[in-house]
Design an enzyme around this catalytic site. Sequence first.
Site, mmCIF file in Angstrom:
data_model
loop_
_atom_site.group_PDB
_atom_site.id
_atom_site.type_symbol
_atom_site.label_atom_id
_atom_site.label_comp_id
_atom_site.label_asym_id
_atom_site.label_seq_id
_atom_site.Cartn_x
_atom_site.Cartn_y
_atom_site.Cartn_z
ATOM 1 N N ASP A 61 1.359 -11.326 19.540
ATOM 2 C CA ASP A 61 0.226 -11.119 18.639
ATOM 3 C C ASP A 61 0.700 -10.304 17.437
ATOM 4 O O ASP A 61 1.200 -9.192 17.593
ATOM 5 C CB ASP A 61 -0.897 -10.354 19.360
ATOM 6 C CG ASP A 61 -2.078 -10.096 18.425
ATOM 7 O OD1 ASP A 61 -2.888 -11.018 18.230
ATOM 8 O OD2 ASP A 61 -2.177 -8.980 17.877
ATOM 9 N N TYR A 66 0.272 -6.274 9.226
ATOM 10 C CA TYR A 66 1.203 -5.317 9.833
ATOM 11 C C TYR A 66 2.469 -5.180 8.967
ATOM 12 O O TYR A 66 3.373 -6.012 9.014
ATOM 13 C CB TYR A 66 1.572 -5.737 11.261
ATOM 14 C CG TYR A 66 0.387 -5.809 12.207
ATOM 15 C CD1 TYR A 66 -0.803 -5.118 11.946
ATOM 16 C CD2 TYR A 66 0.437 -6.567 13.379
ATOM 17 C CE1 TYR A 66 -1.889 -5.181 12.810
ATOM 18 C CE2 TYR A 66 -0.652 -6.630 14.252
ATOM 19 C CZ TYR A 66 -1.809 -5.937 13.953
ATOM 20 O OH TYR A 66 -2.885 -6.008 14.806
ATOM 21 N N GLY A 289 1.757 -3.053 22.704
ATOM 22 C CA GLY A 289 2.675 -2.853 21.585
ATOM 23 C C GLY A 289 4.029 -2.346 22.071
ATOM 24 O O GLY A 289 4.097 -1.393 22.847
ATOM 25 N N GLN A 295 11.304 -0.317 26.044
ATOM 26 C CA GLN A 295 9.896 -0.057 26.371
ATOM 27 C C GLN A 295 9.256 -1.199 27.155
ATOM 28 O O GLN A 295 8.200 -1.027 27.763
ATOM 29 C CB GLN A 295 9.085 0.179 25.084
ATOM 30 C CG GLN A 295 9.468 1.475 24.387
ATOM 31 C CD GLN A 295 8.623 1.753 23.156
ATOM 32 O OE1 GLN A 295 8.202 0.821 22.465
ATOM 33 N NE2 GLN A 295 8.397 3.013 22.850
HETATM 34 N N1 LIG Z 1 -7.082 -6.612 16.140
HETATM 35 C C1 LIG Z 1 -6.920 -5.363 15.827
HETATM 36 O O1 LIG Z 1 -7.662 -4.780 15.016
HETATM 37 C C2 LIG Z 1 -5.821 -4.613 16.503
HETATM 38 C C3 LIG Z 1 -5.789 -3.211 16.456
HETATM 39 C C4 LIG Z 1 -4.796 -2.550 17.169
HETATM 40 C C5 LIG Z 1 -3.854 -3.272 17.872
HETATM 41 N N2 LIG Z 1 -3.879 -4.647 17.886
HETATM 42 C C6 LIG Z 1 -2.864 -5.433 18.624
HETATM 43 O O2 LIG Z 1 -2.673 -4.898 19.913
HETATM 44 C C7 LIG Z 1 -1.305 -4.496 20.087
HETATM 45 C C8 LIG Z 1 -1.225 -3.309 21.029
HETATM 46 O O3 LIG Z 1 -1.961 -2.201 20.526
HETATM 47 P P1 LIG Z 1 -1.259 -0.851 20.077
HETATM 48 O O4 LIG Z 1 0.102 -1.158 19.603
HETATM 49 O O5 LIG Z 1 -2.233 -0.134 19.222
HETATM 50 O O6 LIG Z 1 -1.254 0.041 21.367
HETATM 51 P P2 LIG Z 1 -0.715 0.148 22.854
HETATM 52 O O7 LIG Z 1 -0.231 -1.157 23.345
HETATM 53 O O8 LIG Z 1 -1.813 0.822 23.560
HETATM 54 O O9 LIG Z 1 0.500 1.173 22.653
HETATM 55 C C9 LIG Z 1 1.699 0.751 22.061
HETATM 56 C C10 LIG Z 1 2.651 1.910 21.787
HETATM 57 O O10 LIG Z 1 2.946 2.618 22.978
HETATM 58 C C11 LIG Z 1 4.310 3.066 22.936
HETATM 59 N N3 LIG Z 1 4.983 2.463 24.121
HETATM 60 C C12 LIG Z 1 5.061 1.150 24.458
HETATM 61 N N4 LIG Z 1 5.750 0.988 25.613
HETATM 62 C C13 LIG Z 1 6.115 2.203 26.013
HETATM 63 C C14 LIG Z 1 6.858 2.680 27.124
HETATM 64 N N5 LIG Z 1 7.370 1.862 28.049
HETATM 65 N N6 LIG Z 1 7.035 4.027 27.230
HETATM 66 C C15 LIG Z 1 6.536 4.868 26.302
HETATM 67 N N7 LIG Z 1 5.839 4.482 25.216
HETATM 68 C C16 LIG Z 1 5.626 3.159 25.071
HETATM 69 C C17 LIG Z 1 4.895 2.560 21.631
HETATM 70 O O11 LIG Z 1 4.743 3.539 20.593
HETATM 71 P P3 LIG Z 1 5.636 4.884 20.454
HETATM 72 O O12 LIG Z 1 6.949 4.603 21.089
HETATM 73 O O13 LIG Z 1 5.716 5.130 19.000
HETATM 74 O O14 LIG Z 1 4.793 5.924 21.129
HETATM 75 C C18 LIG Z 1 3.990 1.413 21.287
HETATM 76 O O15 LIG Z 1 3.964 1.113 19.916
HETATM 77 C C19 LIG Z 1 -0.812 -4.276 18.643
HETATM 78 O O16 LIG Z 1 0.589 -4.324 18.544
HETATM 79 C C20 LIG Z 1 -1.508 -5.407 17.936
HETATM 80 O O17 LIG Z 1 -0.833 -6.629 18.170
HETATM 81 C C21 LIG Z 1 -4.859 -5.302 17.215
#
Ligand SMILES: NC(=O)c1ccc[n+]([C@@H]2O[C@H](COP(=O)([O-])OP(=O)(O)OC[C@H]3O[C@@H](n4cnc5c(N)ncnc54)[C@H](OP(=O)(O)O)[C@@H]3O)[C@@H](O)[C@H]2O)c1
Length: 320
Positions: A61, A66, A289, A295
């Site tokens: 996604d 982005y 993400g 990760q």
């Molecule tokens: N439609 C929308 O409006 C909207 C809004 C938000 C997101 N999204 C989509 O949803 C996806 C996921 O949301 P999100 O990126 O906000 O949040 P998330 O999946 O809740 O958190 C992702 C973040 O957690 C950290 N992480 C990931 N795996 C890890 C691990 N194994 N150990 C430690 N830290 C880890 C990384 O950041 P750090 O390493 O920097 O901490 C990563 O960028 C986005 O990439 C996007 O595609 C869509």
Amino acid sequence: MYQTALKKTPLGETGLEITRVGFGAWAIGGGDWEFGWGPQDDEESIAAIHRGLEQGINWIDTAAAYGFGRSEQMVGRALQGVVERPYVFTKCSLLPGPGRIVEHSLKRDSVLREASASLERLGVDAIDLYQIHWPIPVEDIEEGWAALAELKEQGLVRHIGVSNFDVDQLRQVQQIAPVETLQPQYSLIERDIEQELLPFALEQRIGVIVYSPMGSGMLTGKMTRARIEQMSDSDWRKRDARFQEPRLSKNLDLVDRLTAVAERHDTIPGAVAVAWALRHQAVDAAIVGFRRPDQVDPILPAAGLELTDEDLIEIEGSAR
Ligand SMILES: NC(=O)c1ccc[n+]([C@@H]2O[C@H](COP(=O)([O-])OP(=O)(O)OC[C@H]3O[C@@H](n4cnc5c(N)ncnc54)[C@H](OP(=O)(O)O)[C@@H]3O)[C@@H](O)[C@H]2O)c1
């Protein structure tokens, strides 16, 4: 390959079978825009995508917004030479304004232009799922949705969906063309959609992929006060209420409870947070993400992790 094949599920009625965890490409858009994630190494981004694909993740996604094209470019680069390409989902309606601040447009011509630029950056013939990113400006959601329906008719996109819409907005655009999928925010720290949106999606058989299941990194177990203090000014999370008091203390307490449950399942708190979002009947899959290859593996057990009633009571005890 991940030791047990990643669980798959139908995405609503699209006919797509997607893994319960998808690769979220927001953070790999880097720091250089209004909602950036601080410095990001492009080679690490590509390695992270490749790790996800090696481990069986079958969809990505992303969004034109982005990094204003950078994330889509990275996805496009990562897919070059990949034999079995994953499904590629992207979004439109957020444009670069002065100072790399987001501007919104749902005008037909703008949406059509965006789709063509995304196809180019991604290097694909058709986008598997094209989504309206935000229902802004609200008076143009019908025009924007009709443009997505047009793109589907032309075969430039295979399926169409929306993100961040409420039930009334869904009803409004459904009169133009069926909404195949919905992308809302959902995690232990953002549960509003349980009231109306998820029951509506279930009833209407709309596919649901939830975003930020780990609260954008808050619930991974790796987020600490010290890390937040040292965060780059170009990381949007530094300004977000979930990463500041009074919510921060509550969120860190929740991470302690997730850690206790994770230990019982021999996994990490982030995987438990994702499994928690996946437990909801209306949720088909979670977008997680990743910005570095290391990760990916620790989160994948979430796809098959069944939380017990005891786990849920312990996690949710004082979460709300
Ligand atoms: N439609 C929308 O409006 C909207 C809004 C938000 C997101 N999204 C989509 O949803 C996806 C996921 O949301 P999100 O990126 O906000 O949040 P998330 O999946 O809740 O958190 C992702 C973040 O957690 C950290 N992480 C990931 N795996 C890890 C691990 N194994 N150990 C430690 N830290 C880890 C990384 O950041 P750090 O390493 O920097 O901490 C990563 O960028 C986005 O990439 C996007 O595609 C869509």
